[in-house]
Every structure is written in C-alpha cells, then in structure tokens.
Design a protein around this motif. Structure first.
Motif, mmCIF file in Angstrom:
data_model
loop_
_atom_site.group_PDB
_atom_site.id
_atom_site.type_symbol
_atom_site.label_atom_id
_atom_site.label_comp_id
_atom_site.label_asym_id
_atom_site.label_seq_id
_atom_site.Cartn_x
_atom_site.Cartn_y
_atom_site.Cartn_z
ATOM 1 N N LEU A 156 0.861 -1.147 0.145
ATOM 2 C CA LEU A 156 -0.032 -0.010 0.119
ATOM 3 C C LEU A 156 0.714 1.148 -0.103
ATOM 4 C CD1 LEU A 156 -2.445 -0.840 2.629
ATOM 5 C CD2 LEU A 156 -2.619 -1.286 0.492
ATOM 6 N N GLY A 157 0.554 2.256 -1.053
ATOM 7 C CA GLY A 157 1.195 3.312 -1.008
ATOM 8 C C GLY A 157 0.362 4.360 -1.024
ATOM 9 N N SER A 158 1.014 5.575 -0.858
ATOM 10 C CA SER A 158 0.403 6.991 -0.561
ATOM 11 C C SER A 158 1.023 8.351 -1.114
ATOM 12 C CB SER A 158 -0.106 7.049 0.843
ATOM 13 O OG SER A 158 -0.688 8.333 1.204
ATOM 14 N N PHE A 159 0.380 9.186 -1.642
ATOM 15 C CA PHE A 159 0.860 10.386 -1.910
ATOM 16 C C PHE A 159 0.682 11.438 -0.778
ATOM 17 C CE2 PHE A 159 1.174 8.560 -6.230
ATOM 18 C CZ PHE A 159 2.195 8.651 -6.443
ATOM 19 N N SER A 160 0.092 11.183 0.332
ATOM 20 C CA SER A 160 -0.260 12.055 1.234
ATOM 21 C C SER A 160 0.913 12.747 2.037
ATOM 22 C CB SER A 160 -1.280 11.046 2.179
ATOM 23 O OG SER A 160 -2.601 10.919 1.681
ATOM 24 N N LYS A 161 1.920 11.838 2.130
ATOM 25 C CA LYS A 161 2.896 12.416 2.827
ATOM 26 C C LYS A 161 4.226 12.842 2.085
ATOM 27 C CE LYS A 161 0.623 10.370 6.299
ATOM 28 N NZ LYS A 161 -0.634 9.749 6.133
ATOM 29 N N THR A 162 4.061 12.517 0.844
ATOM 30 C CA THR A 162 5.153 12.925 0.018
ATOM 31 C C THR A 162 4.637 14.214 -0.901
ATOM 32 O OG1 THR A 162 4.530 11.374 -1.619
ATOM 33 C CG2 THR A 162 6.348 10.795 -0.158
ATOM 34 N N PHE A 163 3.313 14.492 -1.041
ATOM 35 C CA PHE A 163 2.936 15.409 -1.769
ATOM 36 C C PHE A 163 1.714 16.000 -1.136
ATOM 37 C CE2 PHE A 163 0.402 16.495 -6.113
ATOM 38 C CZ PHE A 163 0.699 17.650 -5.751
ATOM 39 N N SER A 164 0.456 15.488 -1.009
ATOM 40 C CA SER A 164 -0.806 16.136 -0.433
ATOM 41 C C SER A 164 -1.692 15.206 -0.048
ATOM 42 C CB SER A 164 -1.375 17.265 -1.350
ATOM 43 O OG SER A 164 -2.669 17.469 -1.071
ATOM 44 N N PRO A 165 -1.951 15.330 1.457
ATOM 45 C CA PRO A 165 -3.223 14.228 1.562
ATOM 46 C C PRO A 165 -4.564 14.829 1.190
ATOM 47 C CG PRO A 165 -2.525 15.802 3.547
ATOM 48 C CD PRO A 165 -1.561 16.035 2.347
ATOM 49 N N GLY A 166 -4.702 16.087 0.904
ATOM 50 C CA GLY A 166 -6.143 16.622 0.511
ATOM 51 C C GLY A 166 -6.417 16.111 -0.901
ATOM 52 N N LEU A 167 -5.564 15.513 -1.608
ATOM 53 C CA LEU A 167 -5.866 14.897 -2.884
ATOM 54 C C LEU A 167 -6.307 13.557 -2.717
ATOM 55 C CD1 LEU A 167 -3.069 16.211 -5.073
ATOM 56 C CD2 LEU A 167 -5.161 17.222 -4.582
ATOM 57 N N ARG A 168 -6.139 12.909 -1.719
ATOM 58 C CA ARG A 168 -6.544 11.259 -1.352
ATOM 59 C C ARG A 168 -6.114 10.580 -2.611
ATOM 60 N NH1 ARG A 168 -6.108 10.806 2.214
ATOM 61 N NH2 ARG A 168 -7.518 9.321 3.170
ATOM 62 N N VAL A 169 -4.724 10.603 -2.702
ATOM 63 C CA VAL A 169 -4.397 9.459 -3.923
ATOM 64 C C VAL A 169 -3.347 8.582 -3.161
ATOM 65 C CG1 VAL A 169 -3.212 9.492 -6.142
ATOM 66 C CG2 VAL A 169 -4.636 11.327 -5.515
ATOM 67 N N GLY A 170 -3.784 7.322 -3.133
ATOM 68 C CA GLY A 170 -2.929 6.248 -2.778
ATOM 69 C C GLY A 170 -3.151 5.091 -3.974
ATOM 70 N N TRP A 171 -2.436 3.873 -3.393
ATOM 71 C CA TRP A 171 -2.486 2.984 -4.197
ATOM 72 C C TRP A 171 -2.224 1.288 -3.692
ATOM 73 C CZ3 TRP A 171 1.796 5.918 -3.985
ATOM 74 C CH2 TRP A 171 3.043 5.507 -3.845
ATOM 75 N N VAL A 172 -2.577 0.642 -4.338
ATOM 76 C CA VAL A 172 -2.254 -0.621 -4.036
ATOM 77 C C VAL A 172 -1.666 -1.534 -5.088
ATOM 78 C CG1 VAL A 172 -3.210 -2.893 -3.032
ATOM 79 C CG2 VAL A 172 -4.519 -0.832 -2.738
ATOM 80 N N LEU A 173 -0.397 -2.315 -4.692
ATOM 81 C CA LEU A 173 0.376 -3.042 -5.679
ATOM 82 C C LEU A 173 -0.052 -4.478 -5.383
ATOM 83 C CD1 LEU A 173 2.538 -3.493 -8.098
ATOM 84 C CD2 LEU A 173 4.233 -3.454 -6.224
ATOM 85 N N ALA A 174 -0.435 -5.426 -6.225
ATOM 86 C CA ALA A 174 -0.948 -6.643 -5.848
ATOM 87 C C ALA A 174 -0.919 -7.627 -7.059
ATOM 88 C CB ALA A 174 -2.284 -6.760 -5.416
ATOM 89 N N PRO A 175 -0.572 -8.778 -6.664
ATOM 90 C CA PRO A 175 -0.636 -9.893 -7.834
ATOM 91 C C PRO A 175 -1.925 -9.817 -8.786
ATOM 92 C CG PRO A 175 0.066 -10.850 -5.687
ATOM 93 C CD PRO A 175 -0.254 -9.372 -5.545
ATOM 94 N N LEU A 176 -1.793 -9.970 -9.918
ATOM 95 C CA LEU A 176 -2.991 -9.726 -10.948
ATOM 96 C C LEU A 176 -3.916 -10.312 -10.290
ATOM 97 C CD1 LEU A 176 -1.379 -9.932 -14.534
ATOM 98 C CD2 LEU A 176 -2.018 -7.918 -13.327
ATOM 99 N N ALA A 177 -4.066 -11.447 -9.987
ATOM 100 C CA ALA A 177 -5.575 -12.086 -9.616
ATOM 101 C C ALA A 177 -5.979 -11.385 -8.392
ATOM 102 C CB ALA A 177 -5.187 -13.632 -9.268
ATOM 103 N N VAL A 178 -5.345 -10.801 -7.360
ATOM 104 C CA VAL A 178 -5.910 -10.072 -6.376
ATOM 105 C C VAL A 178 -6.199 -8.718 -6.843
ATOM 106 C CG1 VAL A 178 -5.461 -8.951 -4.150
ATOM 107 C CG2 VAL A 178 -4.566 -11.364 -4.766
ATOM 108 N N ARG A 179 -5.482 -8.034 -7.808
ATOM 109 C CA ARG A 179 -5.628 -6.806 -8.408
ATOM 110 C C ARG A 179 -7.090 -6.745 -8.868
ATOM 111 N NH1 ARG A 179 -6.884 -5.907 -13.437
ATOM 112 N NH2 ARG A 179 -4.995 -6.598 -14.541
ATOM 113 N N GLU A 180 -7.325 -8.050 -9.573
ATOM 114 C CA GLU A 180 -8.845 -7.976 -10.283
ATOM 115 C C GLU A 180 -9.713 -7.962 -9.453
ATOM 116 O OE1 GLU A 180 -9.569 -11.598 -12.711
ATOM 117 O OE2 GLU A 180 -7.693 -11.366 -13.550
#
Lengths: 446, 446
Positions: free
Chosen positions: B245-269
């Motif tokens: 799990l990653g986030s731009f809240s601490k490296t850029f801005s929390p007010g944009l609410r942009v994060g992400w998940v990196l997961a194996p393809l089956a889980v990503r689906e």
C-alpha cells in the motif's frame, strides 16, 4: 508452498465470501469497446462536461490551490467541508427539501460511496433490499458486495408501482425476510428513463410509514428535467424514513467525485464512522472546488444549459427510434436524465445480440446488467447523454439494422425450430413474468 | 409507529452487526480540541503542506482543468489513470520494487481505501488479522468494520519481532483461527516511530513463505527517512505474498486523497471490482494532478525539503523530551516519519490524564487508540510533523508539567492506597504483559 502456475490464483481459497460473487458489470465490460472511435456508444453514462466553462473552472480551482493550499491540500473532516454541506442544503431546497441541516449531510466520494456506506451500515449478509426492476447497475454491485439479496419491484411508465411494493413487503414478511430498505431512483430512472408520478410519491411514503420501511432515495438526475420544474423529493415528505443520496456528477463534474448523503442524525453518525474507516475523509480539493463553484459560478444557468443539450439529444434519440425501429420494439420516453429503456421484439436477446451490434459499430448496455436475478435479456439501455445528435441518429440507424437482421435470423431459426435459440433467449417471456419491466404490459392497475 | 423521541434512535435495531462496534477513533475524538489556537497539538498527523510550492501547483492544476477538462472532469477507469500508474511504479522503484507493472497497480482514495479494499476482499467476520502492537488506528477501524479479530504481535526498537510473529502463527494454528494476513508498517511506524531492521525484513518474508502468510505492507512514510536511503520494501523481496500500500499523502498532499495498492494480478482483479462497487472510480482531477506533479515538478527535491523540515521538528521533540521529561518516562527515537511513542512512568494512564493535558493546552493521542484489545494506557503518541519547533518545545514543556503533576497526585493516592486509581489505570502493567509496546523491556532476544 503454493502453486505458481500463472493461470491459477494461489489465493483462491483465501478470499472472503463476498468476493466470490463479484463480477464485472455489463457497463465496465464494455469499456474497451466503447472507447474505439468507430463505435457509436449509446452505452456509457458520461455527462457532457465539455459544456462547462472550462477556463473559468480551471482558474477557479487553480486559485483555490495557490491561495488556500493549507486547506485544499490538507486532510479535512470525515463528514466533509462545512461550507460545502451548507451549499448542498441550498441545492436540495430546489427539490422541496427545505428543512435539511448541514449537520445531517455527509459528503461522499460520489453518491456511489454514499450508497456503499448506507448499505454497510444497515445490511448483514442475507438481508433483503427492495429495488426497482430494472435497477441501477452500480447499486446492484454494492448490494452484491454486501451479500444482501435483492428483490425487484416492478415499475411502469409512472415509476415504481406502489401496489407491487406493498405486495413485495407482504411476501417478505410471510417469508420472514429481513427487509432493510427500499432503494429507488425516482427521477429519470437509470436505466428505465421513467419518473415516479406525484400521487405515487405520496403512496410510497405512506407505505413506508405503514410498514416501517426505510427508503433510500437516489437522485442524481432530479435537476435535469426537460419539461417541468423539479419534483418534490420523497425526503421532503418524510425526514425520518427517507435517506437521500445526491451527486454533483451530473450537474457539475463526475471527475471530482463529490456526492452526499442526507440522513437523520443517528444514522449520519454511523455514516461518518463508516466513511472514516473507508477513506478517512473525502478529498479536500474537490470539495472546495464544488463549494467555490456554487459560490461564484452561475451553476443554475449551467444546469439549464446541460438540460437543453440533453433535451436535444433525447429528441434525436426518440425521433430516430420512432422512424427506424422495426415493429415489436418498444421504449420509454424520458422527460429528463440520460436514458431510454428499450424492449426488443419478442424472442430477441440483447446480450446475445451484443457482439453483432459491436460488429456494426454501435454499443448499448444489455438489460441483464440491471437485474440481480438474471432477467432483462429482452431489454437494453440506450444513453443519449454523451454523443452528438448526429452520432445518435447514426447509432440508432445501425442498431435498427442489427435488430432487423436478428429478426430475420430468428424467423429462419423459428422455421427450422431448433428450440435452442428460444431457450437461451427466454423468448417465452418467463423473465418478464416474474419481474416486470417498465415497457411491459403486465402493469398492475392503480 | 416508531418512537420519535429525539434522544432515541428509532433505527437502533436495524443496523448491521458491524455497525454496533463502530466507535470514534481517539484521533477523531480530539478534532475539536486540537483546532483551538491556544492548544499545542502533538496529536494530529497532518503533513506540512504549506512547504509545497503552492503557486506552481495551483497553476499546474488550473491548467489541467482548462486544457484537459474533458478528461480531468470526467469519469475514469476504476483501476485508475494509466499514466499515474506508470509513475507510481517509478516511485516504488526508489524502495527497490523494480518489477512492478502498472497493470498490478490500483489507484485508491488514499491508502486508507486501499486497506479497506484489501480487507473486504479477504476478510469474513471472525477472521484473524495479525498486526503490530501498537498499530495504525485507521487500520484498526477498517478491521473492526470488517468484523475481523486483531491479534497484536509485539515490536521493539527494531520493529516487529519475527519470533513473536512465528509464535502468534503457531498459536493461531493451534486455535484453528483463520489468519488472513499480517498487517505491518515497516518504516517509521505509526504510532511507534520504529523501523523494521534489514535482517528482520528477510526473517519476516521467510516466515511468510514458511507459513503461507499474506503480508500487507503499508508504507506511507518510507521516503521520509532522515539518516539514510530508503530501505528495501518487503514487496521487493516477495512479489506473490506481499501486497503493498502506497500513498502520496505524505510526499505530496493528503487533501488529494491519492494512494495505491500493488498486488498480484489475480488479487488486483478483485480489488478493481471492489473499488468499482465502492466509488466507481477514484477522482480524475486528483489523479491527473499527481501524475502531472510527478511529470513536471521537482518532486524528489520536495521530498528532501519535507524531510529536512521533519528532521528539525523531530530534533526539537527529542531534545525537549531529553531535557524535560521526569524519570521513568521513556520514548522511541524515530529516524524518519512523524511520530514518537512515549511510555509514561509506572502507574500513569494517558487516557485518564488527557483532560488535564488539554486543560494545560497540550494534546496527544492516548495509546489505547492503537490497540484493538484495550491495552496501551501507559503509552501516548506524539506527532511532530505539523507544529513549528518552538511550538513543539512549548508543547513538550506543558506535557512534562502535566506528567509531573500526575506523578505527584499518584504518589498521594498511593499513600492513602484507595486502589481504585490503580485498577482503572492498569498500573500493575497487565496490559503490557500481553502486548509488548516498542519501549517496553519485555523484548524477545533475536
């Protein structure tokens, strides 16, 4: 060790029960198709955002960041920006909700998240949700993820049929089902295109009172009427049993993902806890953008401009359908919103027909996407919100040809009587008997 | 008819099981307190967004709307903008994740939503989640909403203790518990401020392999180290068992609410289906803003600027604590991120002490907020990310006085031996025996 074969999911036995039922919606499945330039898409529900004053909106948002970065780029409250919640109350007043307090409003990431929150707060697996048949595909996705069971209630050209709702409630009571709420889209229904009539609004609220039924009123299109002032919301008639979902996706911009829930205070408290667990808080920037837009831009005039544009596209759709569709095809006549709900001639199946339609460069959403029970194969949703009128006319022309070709094929198959085509296509109308679509003649008189 | 008494919730018997357990987090409960100007708040975790080049970011976002409104104000894909997902892979490469494909990334509304999605996809009610003790309060909220049971695993100054993890797994196996995953914050832990050491990273991954354990690596602070290059992520060591799990809240801005998940393809689906049911798609504007920021602004230099600023605040915090805290008080010494985890002298209770601290105009988060089992009363979290160094020094001074006053009061009570204070305050250390906090001496040797 788990197997690493690329075609097997090593975590297949690890998922939650709810995950096994998740499937791609009929709309999302079409995504790659409808973005091809040669295809006229009557499938998506994308608003015509380029009709916005983009330069003015761009300057406005740029200034929000430059001048108020400490707020617009920072975390906000889980319930949402107080100023925006005030302005949301002004917007709801246009539909007769004059007693709403900003403290009863929760800002959400589109009204989709609002519906998800309401469903999570109320529904355990196995609970029953009543919903129109057909119903909004995104709502069915939420209910499926909550492992709730959906029971469809028939509609006709005047919207949800009160007698059918009462009958459904009695049957659920007899079955011992825990009915958690009625989910309804009263205005310019997605996908049916019909609007709940004035007398029926009162009838639905009366039934809710008599049966102690909670109603979720989902109203993204209410301000997009072509022919008359907005109708009075269900929530304006009952502030205790109706939870109202609103959205700026169709009146301003869907890319900002700003919606809201209006709920009695006790429910609102639960919704705030649920949204904090889900997203902490909605994006600040997009909330400030909407509040500033409502404060400084001519948003009522912009909504008029949108409705003129959609009215023109609705007209192009209905005129083309009237001129070109083969006999036996019927459709609803929306006086607002984005959608026409079309019923194919007897025996045709919109899902089976879809590859041929895409081959003929026209796309629609098959009706089965809008039912939780697999019915709806004889229906399709046509959206007129996004393509230009000329594209719409071309799209309907292509669609009419595809239907005609299907009818030819069908009569050939009928002649040799294989039986298979009928069975798959439910040409015996069995689906229509259990769940009545709006253009169906099984209307209960009222 | 339902009762309409304003203090009763007429829907109280209608909520889902998960809703009954929802409660306001210790952080959110402080919201109204910490926004009072006379209070020095060491409670919130708000990044120093005003250190951003607000004019440049404002122009950039304004131009995105004016020039690309058809995209930035429109619906997008549920998985998230492809260009942003590419850039996210570049960001992850800084922590040794060099094999990630944009197709394995799902953009989320902050990493909070990412964690919620992962939990919904994997956890049924009653499933067990292993998590550090203490653990991120927002994660505990997600797990509670999923009706999962949390079992804390002790940490020390080197982070999660591998032997304790293995022991927990064996005990769960013996109990027949369904362990769905380990949730861990390896870098600059929230709230503990400690970082998982290099040898322990390999040990955790080895245990995951041996016990077929899924690991959720939550890494919002990884790039905010003060003293050395970012450490290699767990995901860089195992691409099948680690979901990142990653986030731009601490490296850029929390007010944009942009994060992400990196997961194996089956889980990503599964995650894409789950996010479509929850929010349809993340906001387009905020995604474009982050992608454009990464494309056109000196974001690596900005992260350096942030870390310099946080380092200065960390220094002010540790120097003040060293100078002012009464004997018996201990704390962690973070080399990155936002937080110090402080242990009170024997017998004191941070939750009971809180009203007196607020009265003395200093706020912190009581330790019990970071445990699912009610322990942690002897701890508190101090955040140094938001206040200026002078405010921090003043805040620590006030806090030291409050603790000293508590010690005086406590010794008076001890003298008369009422017993009550001890019981409420768990001054016998019973909580610490079952779940070991990072500053505790019950460290398992390794």
């Amino acid at each position: 060790m788990v197997p690493r074969h690329p075609r097997l999911d090593p975590l297949a036995d690890r998922y939650a029960a709810r995950t096994h039922g998740m499937k791609t919606s009929e709309i999302r499945a079409l995504f790659s198709v409808v973005s091809r330039p040669e295809v006229v898409s009557l499938a998506g529900g994308m608003p015509a955002v380029t009709a916005l004053p983009l330069d003015a909106v761009g300057s406005m948002i740029g200034e929000l960041v430059s001048g108020m970065g400490a707020q617009t780029l920072q975390y906000g409250s889980g319930q949402g920006d107080p100023r925006l919640r005030e302005r949301i109350c002004d917007v709801m007043a246009l539909e007769g909700i004059t007693d709403a307090s900003p403290s009863e409003v929760v800002v959400t990431v589109g009204s989709q998240q609002g519906l998800d929150l309401v469903t999570r707060v109320f529904c355990d697996p196995g609970d029953v949700i009543l919903a129109e048949g057909p119903s909004y595909v995104g709502a069915l996705g939420v209910f499926q993820a909550a492992e709730a069971r959906v029971r469809h209630v028939p509609m006709d050209d005047d919207g949800l049929i009160p007698e059918a709702l009462e009958q459904a409630l009695l049957e659920c009571r007899a079955n011992g089902d825990r009915v958690k709420f009625l989910y309804t889209v009263p205005n310019f229904h997605n996908p049916a295109g019909v609007t709940l009539s004035e007398p029926r609004r009162q009838a639905i609220v009366d039934i809710a009172d008599r049966y102690d039924l909670l109603v979720i009123e989902d109203n993204p299109y209410g301000l997009l009427g072509f022919d008359h002032e907005p109708m009075r919301a269900l929530r304006a008639r009952d502030d205790q049993r109706v939870i109202y979902l609103g959205s700026f996706s169709k009146t301003f911009s869907p890319g900002l993902r700003v919606g809201w829930v209006l709920a009695p205070l006790a429910v609102r408290e639960k919704l705030v806890l649920a949204t904090e667990a889900q997203v902490l808080c909605p994006p600040s920037l997009t909330q400030y953008a909407v509040a500033r837009y409502l404060d400084t831009q001519p948003w009522r005039e912009q909504i008029k401009l949108f409705t003129e544009l959609y009215r023109e596209r609705r007209d192009a759709t209905l005129e083309s359908l009237d001129a070109l569709m083969p006999p036996g095809t019927t459709w609803t006549r929306p006086d607002g919103g984005f959608y026409v709900w079309l019923k194919l001639p007897h025996g045709l199946d919109s899902k089976l027909m879809q590859p041929r339609a895409v081959g003929a460069h026209v796309a629609y959403v098959p009706g089965i996407g809008f039912y939780a029970d697999g019915s709806g194969r004889e229906y399709m949703r046509l959206s007129y919100c996004y393509p230009e009128p000329d594209q719409i006319r071309e799209g309907v022309r292509r669609l009419a040809r595809v239907i005609e070709a299907e009818l030819d094929l069908h009569s050939t198959f009928d002649a040799v009587d294989t039986g298979t085509f009928r069975a798959v296509g439910r040409s015996d109308g069995s689906a229509a008997r259990t769940v009545v679509g709006p253009a169906n003649s099984d209307r209960i008189e009222d």
